[in-house]
Design an enzyme around this catalytic site. Structure first.
Site, short mmCIF file in Angstrom:
data_model
loop_
_atom_site.label_atom_id
_atom_site.label_comp_id
_atom_site.label_asym_id
_atom_site.label_seq_id
_atom_site.Cartn_x
_atom_site.Cartn_y
_atom_site.Cartn_z
N HIS B 137 -1.56 -10.68 4.59
CA HIS B 137 -2.12 -11.03 3.27
C HIS B 137 -1.95 -12.50 2.90
O HIS B 137 -2.63 -12.98 2.00
CB HIS B 137 -1.48 -10.19 2.17
CG HIS B 137 -1.81 -8.73 2.26
ND1 HIS B 137 -3.10 -8.27 2.31
CD2 HIS B 137 -1.02 -7.63 2.31
CE1 HIS B 137 -3.08 -6.94 2.39
NE2 HIS B 137 -1.83 -6.54 2.40
N ASP B 172 -3.64 -1.65 9.44
CA ASP B 172 -2.81 -1.50 8.25
C ASP B 172 -3.66 -0.76 7.20
O ASP B 172 -4.88 -0.87 7.21
CB ASP B 172 -2.45 -2.90 7.75
CG ASP B 172 -1.33 -2.92 6.73
OD1 ASP B 172 -0.23 -3.31 7.10
OD2 ASP B 172 -1.58 -2.57 5.57
N HIS B 174 -3.89 -1.50 4.28
CA HIS B 174 -4.46 -2.52 3.39
C HIS B 174 -5.39 -3.44 4.16
O HIS B 174 -5.20 -3.68 5.34
CB HIS B 174 -3.34 -3.34 2.76
CG HIS B 174 -2.39 -2.52 1.94
ND1 HIS B 174 -1.18 -2.09 2.43
CD2 HIS B 174 -2.50 -2.02 0.70
CE1 HIS B 174 -0.58 -1.36 1.50
NE2 HIS B 174 -1.35 -1.30 0.44
N TYR B 300 6.20 1.24 4.69
CA TYR B 300 7.17 1.23 3.61
C TYR B 300 8.02 2.49 3.54
O TYR B 300 8.74 2.71 2.59
CB TYR B 300 6.46 0.94 2.29
CG TYR B 300 5.65 -0.33 2.41
CD1 TYR B 300 6.27 -1.56 2.40
CD2 TYR B 300 4.27 -0.29 2.65
CE1 TYR B 300 5.56 -2.73 2.59
CE2 TYR B 300 3.55 -1.46 2.84
CZ TYR B 300 4.20 -2.67 2.81
OH TYR B 300 3.49 -3.83 3.00
#
EC number: 3.5.1.98
Lengths: 660, 430
Positions: B137, B172, B174, B300
């Site tokens: 990111h 991922d 995201h 996570y």
């Protein structure tokens, strides 16, 4: 006029009911074509002031309007404002003791100078300040012709340049000899604004946040033409004093014209369409394009209007209708608006209803889409999103959640509390779809985020040239394994087959007992140590696992645990800060190591025994640990899918300094 | 017994002491757990393990703006209060907190990816792994979504010194927005990201219509997915798209970001992927036999991250790992059943067949535009690898592909090694 104004009023009245938040700035001016233009400007000004004041003090204090002096004389706020401004502003006037002159110019006797000063401080100072702050923004005035002037009230709320939100309440009014156009536009640039920023706002980008209320030229505008304004906009922000703003997700536009000829009217409508078109094009094509278009549009609206115009009959039709109502609101064709409670009995073919639907759907859609997440998020965070409003945090999409939430909240609470149900009640369920489809055009633009382009975003990629390959053999990393000089433990390595799983059977007396497991773990560790040699230390294997506790004494361990228990993050406390304070003789590395290798592992061990399924050792919050019943754990788990959207929502944004 | 591929694996024990703060979902400790699991499965015996150099600020500035790098270098929790404007400017403080050894952490993970790319460039290895990297990111001038330095961009820039075209694949949950953004204008890097999109999911970008601009038009591919996608549909889509991409784009090297937050049960994710499903993507990409840089990324729920990356290390080493996790210091984290594989999740799969079909169609359509207008000098690097002609309708595509891969291998080198044969075929119909 009547028909439409009723609609507008209806909305304006509906909204403030909602509450404690009703610091809405209702720009609602009811003028008439024939009415005295000056009065209407004053009227509008008074309303702005009123809304501003109620916003500022959150409804807690009541300030009568217009303010009365001791002798019962009313103070013309607008005049006062203009006079003070002309004299150089409040500070200048005060410093030079000119309040008497001000009183005189306002048509009052000299001794009322100090009273006026008081009135000014109470009523106008903050609004004046607010405007002043924004005056250095680009003048919004745009000459359109000899007899026309564009007069704008531009309320803009923006975060810094890159911020993905912008409120733009653009109150433009064109005044001509006998024509007036006023449109109120609230636009929210949810996505990166570079593409959207209209030309006249572009200049303000650099400033962190600005509110822009440009009332310049108000006075001169009165000199010509009729002033007519009809357009209501509900506008609110959390707290004017706060520098950071939240966004209103509303887009509404109404334009009205007095005796503007047909083509002008058409133009206006078209340009509105064009504006939206530009946004849409921007999405489909290049951002650059959109930007240019937007700028063009603003600078040179008449020329640009017909370029690149796309047909969008539905919207066009509705806008035309709005324009027609604006032209002649008393036209019997328009009719009058029925009671709100009866709206649902009317079909969608009613123009007025379509407009209401569009308007409501535009606001409801995002409210609905994020309300679910919001509530869950709030539960999880145990923190009101409003907290974010106090920080700059609420600005970006990347800070995603916080921004979205407050945004959604704003939207719903501002204009339409309990909108979803409300809307359904009002219009009946099937109509929602129509409304959504009508508003989809706009909504889509808002919910989309674009890739920013420019030198600050893209990497510099050199042209491919086979010969330019420079051999970069430096810095390839340091080999830790396998070691150059193989140690004598080779035999040990070779003997074991690689990639073996757990020993299912061992020679221990009590298989699977605490001692047995412990034995095998340390056996494995010793083997690793022999095998790895120095690598064992490079990788800090010696500092892995509960052995870390050996370097801690019992008192410290108890203290460590107690601190964490006493400062659950769920209550917004930060155990980490406390730990740092209470263990000045341990460095950060030791503390982190202890936390992950001993504390969490032990806690996990306890959890394993008490709640064998659905354990999350990724929650630092002890609350979950103490919830020992399974159902509680499941409940937590079930939140996860929703909780994801923030992704990277890190809850403890307040704790930037806590690690110190 | 060494895998035929030479693998370099990067790890620095210092990441263990990195801590983002209480309740921050990003826990670098997962890297220690991963490494420990890798060691306890004895995978280290099949590869070389390197300690990355700490990337120098000037190296980081190859992509990032110098002022941003300098600020990251300078800032620490004690001086935070002095720079409120800079913090806001660089988006530090909230998602991306400033902690004590922040810059060192960035240097380590970025150094790992850069070293990995350099080793690949110098043909010192065939596959390089850096689980600490993959922070996709981070933007040129600001931090974002727990990422400070975009090691992937730096790694790709390094690879671009030796390869005309680099393919970036991101699984991922995201969107890989930082990498896409960095290479939005170039056709020398093709970015392909599979991610959750919609519902205001972070970071908000990654729509299928985002395809790149200027020379980079059609060289950014986004596969936006909805909640709850499962192994079968994910793998089918992944294989269809990736094989087409490789066939069309003919990359010289591949960078694979293996964010583990796309696994079921992730704290921030919302997919239903099992570890097998996730690892299948790695297996598939490995089969192209191109220089491959594998990084970590999100993830996570740390024990699942460790599981996943250990399995994938195994996959890259052609080693099937037994499901029972060997005794190790962190065994407790893997309770209750102490097994390696986690099953897929049971969130409702909101990706309808027609939705996935539409997405696939659009992506394929965009890919066709490349064929007609190759912006890159395709002829310069002759493909020295095999492109499996993947047919998604075929029941077991892997079977057929393997046969052909084998033939290819036999022709190419006689170093052929039996490990290839024991590819398990428990994949659900491609």
């Amino acid at each position: 006029m009547a028909g439409f104004s009723k609609i507008a009023d209806g909305f304006a009245l509906d909204s403030p009911e909602n509450v404690d938040f009703s610091e809405d700035l209702v720009v609602c001016s009811k003028g008439s074509f024939e009415g005295d233009k000056k009065e209407s400007v004053e009227c509008m000004f008074n309303q702005v002031v009123s809304a501003f004041l109620s916003e500022r003090c959150g409804g807690k204090c009541f300030k009568p309007l217009p303010p009365m002096l001791g002798n019962g004389q009313a103070v013309d706020l607008y005049k006062l404002y203009v006079v003070v401004r002309d004299k150089g502003g409040y500070e200048f006037v005060s410093e030079n003791g000119m309040w008497g002159c001000v009183a005189k110019e306002c048509g009052l006797s000299l001794e009322f100078g100090s009273c006026l000063k008081l009135v000014y401080v109470k009523y106008l100072d903050s609004i004046g300040e607010w405007m002043e702050r924004t005056v250095n923004g680009k003048d919004l005035k745009d000459k359109l012709g000899d007899s026309e002037e564009v007069h704008s009230v531009n309320v803009m709320d923006s975060e810094s340049e890159k911020d993905g939100e912008r409120v733009h309440l653009d109150l433009e009014s064109k005044l001509g000899d006998s024509e007036a156009v006023q449109s109120v536009r609230v636009r929210d640039f949810e996505s990166d604004t570079r593409g959207f920023i209209s030309g006249n706002l572009g200049k303000d980008e650099k400033d962190g946040e600005q509110l822009h209320l440009d009332l310049e030229e108000t006075k001169s505008n009165i000199t010509s033409g009729e002033m007519l304004c009809k357009g209501s906009k509900v506008w609110r922000f959390a707290d004017l004093d706060e520098a950071k703003r939240n966004v209103i997700n509303m887009l509404f536009e109404s334009s009205e014209e007095g005796e503007l000829d047909e083509s002008k009217c058409q133009n206006e409508v078209q340009s509105s369409v064009q504006l939206h078109e530009n946004e849409r094009i921007g999405n489909d094509k290049k951002i650059d394009d959109a930007k240019t278009c937007d700028v063009n549009f603003n600078n040179n609206r008449t020329e640009d209007v017909n370029n690149r115009k796309r047909k969008r009959e539905g919207i066009q039709g509705i806008l035309n209708w709005v324009a027609n109502v604006a032209k002649d609101p008393c036209n019997p064709i328009v009719g009058s608006l029925p009671e709100r409670s009866k709206w649902k009995y009317f079909g969608n073919d009613q123009r007025w209803k379509q407009i209401l639907l569009v308007r409501q759907a535009m606001m409801v859609k995002r409210t609905a889409s994020s309300s679910v997440e919001q509530s869950i998020w709030q539960k999880k965070q145990k923190m009101h999103p409003a907290m974010y409003e106090d920080h700059s945090v609420s600005a970006r999409l990347s800070r995603g959640l916080s921004f979205k939430k407050s945004q959604a909240q704003l939207c719903s609470e501002t204009a339409y509390p309990g909108m979803q149900g409300d809307l359904e009640d009002t219009f009946g369920r099937p109509n929602l779809r129509l409304a959504e489809s009508l508003s989809g055009l706009w909504i889509k633009n808002f919910n989309r985020k674009r890739v920013p382009v420019g030198e600050y975003f893209q990497a510099e990629v050199p042209e491919w040239d086979e010969k330019s390959c420079e051999s970069d053999s430096k810095w390839l990393g340091t080999r830790v394994w396998p070691q150059e000089a193989k140690l004598s433990c080779n035999s040990l390595i070779e003997r074991e087959r690689t990639g073996l799983g757990r020993h299912d059977s061992c020679g221990c007396e009590f298989q699977g007992s605490f001692e047995c497991v412990r034995f095998h773990v340390s056996e494995k560790k010793i083997r690793l140590k022999l095998e790895l040699g120095m690598a064992f230390y490079h990788w800090h294997i010696d500092k892995m696992g509960e052995e870390v506790a050996f370097s801690w004494n019992k008192v410290d361990e108890i203290k460590f645990e107690a601190i964490i228990k006493l400062n659950p993050p769920s209550e917004g406390k930060c155990f980490w800060e406390e730990i740092h304070k209470l263990f000045p003789y341990k460095n950060r590395e030791q503390l982190v190591s202890y936390y992950f290798n001993v504390f969490l592992l032990r806690r996990r061990g306890q959890q394993n025994r008490s709640i064998p399924i659905d354990i999350s050792s990724d929650d630092d919050d002890l609350e979950f640990e103490t919830t020992t019943n399974c159902s509680g754990q499941r409940a937590v788990k079930s939140l996860k899918p929703n909780y994801c959207s923030p992704k990277k929502t890190h809850l403890n944004f307040r704790g930037n300094s806590r690690m110190g | 017994m060494r895998s035929k591929d030479k693998i370099s694996y990067f790890y620095d024990g210092d990441v263990g002491s990195v801590y983002f703060g209480p309740n921050h979902p990003m826990k670098p400790h997962r890297l220690c757990m991963t490494h420990h699991l890798v060691l306890s499965y004895d995978l280290h015996k099949k590869m070389e393990i390197y300690r990355p150099h700490k990337a120098y600020p000037v190296e980081l500035a190859q992509f990032h703006s110098a002022d941003y790098v300098e600020f990251l270098h300078r800032i620490n929790p004690d001086t935070l209060n002095l720079y409120p404007n800079e913090l806001a400017k660089y988006n530090l403080g909230e998602d991306c907190p400033v902690f004590e050894n922040l810059f060192e952490f960035c240097q380590i993970y970025a150094g790992g990816t850069i070293d990995a790319a350099r080793r690949l460039n110098n043909q010192l290895c065939d596959i390089a792994i850096n689980w600490a990297g993959g922070l996709h990111h981070a933007k040129k001038c600001e931090a974002s979504g727990f990422c400070y330095i975009n090691d992937l961009v730096l790694g790709i820039l390094e690879l671009l010194k030796y390869h005309a075209r680099v393919l970036y694949i991101d699984i991922d949950v995201h969107h890989g927005d930082g990498v896409e953004e960095a290479f939005y204008f170039t056709d020398r890097v093709m970015t392909v990201s599979f991610h959750k999109y919609g519902d205001l999911f972070f970071p908000g970008t990654g729509e299928v219509k985002e395809i790149g601009e200027r020379e980079g038009k059609f060289y950014a591919i986004n596969v936006p997915l909805k909640d709850g996608i499962d192994d079968a549909s994910f793998n089918r889509l992944f294989k269809t798209i990736i094989s087409k991409v490789v066939e069309t784009y003919l990359p010289g090297a591949i960078v694979l970001q293996c964010g583990a937050d796309s696994l079921a049960g992730d704290r921030l994710g919302c997919f239903n992927l099992s570890i097998d499903g996730h690892a299948e993507c790695v297996r598939f990409v490995k089969k192209f036999n191109l220089p491959l840089l594998v990084t970590g990324g999100g993830g996570y729920t740390k024990e699942n991250v460790a599981r996943c990356w250990a399995v994938e290390t195994g996959v890259l080493l052609d080693t099937e790992l037994p499901n029972e996790i060997p005794e190790n210091e962190y065994s407790k984290y893997f309770a209750p059943d102490y097994s390696l594989k986690i099953p897929g999740g049971h969130i409702e799969n909101l990706n309808s067949k027609s939705y996935l079909g539409t997405i696939k169609m659009q992506v394929m359509e965009n890919l066709r535009s490349i064929q007609h207008a190759p912006g890159v000098q395709m002829q310069e690097v002759p493909p020295d690898f095999y492109i499996p002609d993947f047919d998604e309708d075929e029941q077991n595509p892997d079977e057929r592909m393997d046969q052909q891969t084998q033939d290819k291998h036999i022709q190419r080198d006689d170093e052929y090694y039996e490990g290839d044969n024991d590819n398990d075929h428990n994949i659900e119909g491609g």
